[in-house]
Design a protein around this motif. Structure first.
Motif, PDB file in Angstrom:
ATOM      1  N   VAL A   1       0.925  -1.270  -0.159  1.00  0.00           N
ATOM      2  CA  VAL A   1      -0.069  -0.063  -0.027  1.00  0.00           C
ATOM      3  C   VAL A   1       0.912   1.156   0.138  1.00  0.00           C
ATOM      4  O   VAL A   1       0.746   2.246  -0.808  1.00  0.00           O
ATOM      5  CB  VAL A   1      -1.040  -0.055   1.145  1.00  0.00           C
ATOM      6  CG1 VAL A   1      -1.795   1.564   1.442  1.00  0.00           C
ATOM      7  CG2 VAL A   1      -1.758  -1.123   1.025  1.00  0.00           C
ATOM      8  N   MET A   2       1.694   1.207   0.850  1.00  0.00           N
ATOM      9  CA  MET A   2       3.014   2.448   0.985  1.00  0.00           C
ATOM     10  C   MET A   2       3.638   2.374  -0.557  1.00  0.00           C
ATOM     11  O   MET A   2       3.478   3.639  -0.775  1.00  0.00           O
ATOM     12  CB  MET A   2       3.882   2.408   2.056  1.00  0.00           C
ATOM     13  CG  MET A   2       3.185   2.529   3.445  1.00  0.00           C
ATOM     14  SD  MET A   2       4.479   2.499   4.786  1.00  0.00           S
ATOM     15  CE  MET A   2       5.514   1.432   4.387  1.00  0.00           C
ATOM     16  N   ALA A   3       3.965   1.788  -0.929  1.00  0.00           N
ATOM     17  CA  ALA A   3       4.905   1.606  -2.018  1.00  0.00           C
ATOM     18  C   ALA A   3       3.972   2.332  -3.378  1.00  0.00           C
ATOM     19  O   ALA A   3       4.579   2.691  -4.261  1.00  0.00           O
ATOM     20  CB  ALA A   3       5.280   0.098  -2.494  1.00  0.00           C
ATOM     21  N   TYR A   4       2.566   1.862  -3.526  1.00  0.00           N
ATOM     22  CA  TYR A   4       2.022   2.416  -4.549  1.00  0.00           C
ATOM     23  C   TYR A   4       1.116   3.460  -4.321  1.00  0.00           C
ATOM     24  O   TYR A   4       0.558   4.233  -5.272  1.00  0.00           O
ATOM     25  CB  TYR A   4       1.201   1.072  -5.014  1.00  0.00           C
ATOM     26  CG  TYR A   4       1.891   0.355  -5.955  1.00  0.00           C
ATOM     27  CD1 TYR A   4       2.510   0.449  -7.013  1.00  0.00           C
ATOM     28  CD2 TYR A   4       2.232  -0.862  -5.229  1.00  0.00           C
ATOM     29  CE1 TYR A   4       3.270  -0.232  -7.902  1.00  0.00           C
ATOM     30  CE2 TYR A   4       3.139  -1.962  -5.917  1.00  0.00           C
ATOM     31  CZ  TYR A   4       3.689  -1.594  -7.134  1.00  0.00           C
ATOM     32  OH  TYR A   4       4.392  -2.547  -7.783  1.00  0.00           O
ATOM     33  N   THR A   5       1.009   3.961  -3.260  1.00  0.00           N
ATOM     34  CA  THR A   5       0.183   5.195  -2.839  1.00  0.00           C
ATOM     35  C   THR A   5       0.777   6.458  -2.024  1.00  0.00           C
ATOM     36  O   THR A   5       0.411   7.546  -2.226  1.00  0.00           O
ATOM     37  CB  THR A   5      -0.873   4.778  -1.818  1.00  0.00           C
ATOM     38  OG1 THR A   5      -0.490   4.531  -0.602  1.00  0.00           O
ATOM     39  CG2 THR A   5      -2.026   3.790  -2.502  1.00  0.00           C
ATOM     40  N   MET A   6       1.900   6.341  -1.534  1.00  0.00           N
ATOM     41  CA  MET A   6       2.578   7.264  -0.822  1.00  0.00           C
ATOM     42  C   MET A   6       3.736   8.192  -1.592  1.00  0.00           C
ATOM     43  O   MET A   6       4.233   7.440  -2.643  1.00  0.00           O
ATOM     44  CB  MET A   6       3.250   6.856   0.265  1.00  0.00           C
ATOM     45  CG  MET A   6       2.208   6.142   1.445  1.00  0.00           C
ATOM     46  SD  MET A   6       2.819   6.043   2.797  1.00  0.00           S
ATOM     47  CE  MET A   6       3.431   7.723   3.555  1.00  0.00           C
ATOM     48  N   PRO A   7       4.149   9.156  -1.339  1.00  0.00           N
ATOM     49  CA  PRO A   7       5.342   9.746  -2.179  1.00  0.00           C
ATOM     50  C   PRO A   7       6.387   8.945  -2.253  1.00  0.00           C
ATOM     51  O   PRO A   7       6.863   8.434  -1.250  1.00  0.00           O
ATOM     52  CB  PRO A   7       5.331  11.229  -1.393  1.00  0.00           C
ATOM     53  CG  PRO A   7       4.113  11.423  -0.501  1.00  0.00           C
ATOM     54  CD  PRO A   7       3.732  10.221  -0.434  1.00  0.00           C
ATOM     55  N   VAL A   8       7.102   9.003  -3.250  1.00  0.00           N
ATOM     56  CA  VAL A   8       8.317   8.029  -3.398  1.00  0.00           C
ATOM     57  C   VAL A   8       9.272   8.279  -2.570  1.00  0.00           C
ATOM     58  O   VAL A   8       9.963   7.289  -1.784  1.00  0.00           O
ATOM     59  CB  VAL A   8       8.914   8.018  -4.730  1.00  0.00           C
ATOM     60  CG1 VAL A   8      10.183   7.292  -5.121  1.00  0.00           C
ATOM     61  CG2 VAL A   8       7.739   7.461  -5.918  1.00  0.00           C
ATOM     62  N   ASN A   9       9.676   9.784  -2.133  1.00  0.00           N
ATOM     63  CA  ASN A   9      10.956   9.731  -1.244  1.00  0.00           C
ATOM     64  C   ASN A   9      10.418   9.465   0.339  1.00  0.00           C
ATOM     65  O   ASN A   9      11.409   9.354   0.989  1.00  0.00           O
ATOM     66  CB  ASN A   9      11.088  11.306  -1.270  1.00  0.00           C
ATOM     67  CG  ASN A   9      11.962  11.673  -2.752  1.00  0.00           C
ATOM     68  OD1 ASN A   9      12.805  10.503  -3.127  1.00  0.00           O
ATOM     69  ND2 ASN A   9      12.447  12.796  -3.073  1.00  0.00           N
ATOM     70  N   ALA A  10       9.181   9.499   0.508  1.00  0.00           N
ATOM     71  CA  ALA A  10       8.944   8.962   1.979  1.00  0.00           C
ATOM     72  C   ALA A  10       9.062   7.629   1.916  1.00  0.00           C
ATOM     73  O   ALA A  10       9.288   7.109   3.286  1.00  0.00           O
ATOM     74  CB  ALA A  10       7.667   9.588   2.220  1.00  0.00           C
ATOM     75  N   VAL A  11       8.823   6.776   0.998  1.00  0.00           N
ATOM     76  CA  VAL A  11       8.569   5.358   1.128  1.00  0.00           C
ATOM     77  C   VAL A  11      10.188   4.603   1.915  1.00  0.00           C
ATOM     78  O   VAL A  11       9.719   3.727   2.868  1.00  0.00           O
ATOM     79  CB  VAL A  11       8.146   4.600   0.020  1.00  0.00           C
ATOM     80  CG1 VAL A  11       8.046   2.933   0.123  1.00  0.00           C
ATOM     81  CG2 VAL A  11       6.851   5.200  -0.047  1.00  0.00           C
TER      82      VAL A  11
END
Length: 206
Positions: free
Chosen positions: A154-164
């Protein structure tokens, strides 16, 4: 080594990105670090175990697939694939003679658990309750890591790339601490740490 394999790729990604390297290339380079450290351990000890083969295989497969797809989010999801497969491995191992968690815990606790510091081979053979402890613990770890994998996807495909990458690293720490607390509470409740508990009654009476 596990701490290094978790922290080094994160630090390397943010360092490369701060130096102007593109997101995809920075992720690709940092994703190779765990595989390289595993290869170094294999060369040093001249031995390939199942975990080492799994780490190298996942690194090569994810990097290759990412090159084909050109997707930075696919690389970010690599940790989800790794923890998901590890969770399935933990669950499947409960159907084998001795589950994975048994071997991990044995390296730390054998000789300090049981009425007289008995070998875990002896405890495993004589105590059904002892066998159940490790099968249940493997289920706990397996279910938790599969849930962890789902959150990583979920994080990988929904959150800003730099934050993951940073969040992925923090999530490993949270998962490990939470599982240590949960499983140790379970071990205490089963009497694993108490040599006078009912768990060990069959060998005390025998």
């Amino acid at each position: 080594m596990m701490l290094l394999d978790t922290a080094a790729p994160i630090g390397l990604y943010y360092l490369l990105h701060s130096l102007g390297v593109g997101v995809f290339l920075a992720l690709l380079i940092s994703a190779v670090v765990p595989g390289l450290s595993t290869l170094a351990q294999i060369v040093r000890h001249r031995r390939l175990d199942g975990l080492g083969a799994f780490m190298v295989g996942m690194t090569v497969a994810s990097a290759g697939a990412a090159l084909i797809s050109g997707s930075p989010r696919f690389l970010l999801a690599k940790d989800g694939w790794m923890t998901g497969i590890a969770g399935l491995w933990l669950l499947v191992s409960t159907r084998r003679t001795r589950p994975v968690v048994f071997y991990f815990a044995r390296a730390l606790l054998e000789g300090r658990v049981g009425p007289a510091g008995d070998s875990w081979d002896y405890l495993w053979d004589r105590l059904p309750g002892f066998r159940r402890v490790w099968r249940v613990a493997s289920v706990i770890w397996g279910v938790a890591t599969i849930a962890d994998a789902a959150l990583r996807f979920v994080m990988a495909y929904t959150m800003p790339v730099n934050a993951v990458p940073g969040l992925n690293g923090a999530q490993y720490a949270v998962l490990f601490v939470a599982l240590q607390v949960i499983t140790n509470i379970y071990y205490h409740r089963t009497g694993l740490y108490n040599p006078r508990s009912a768990l060990y009654a069959p060998i005390r009476s025998g």
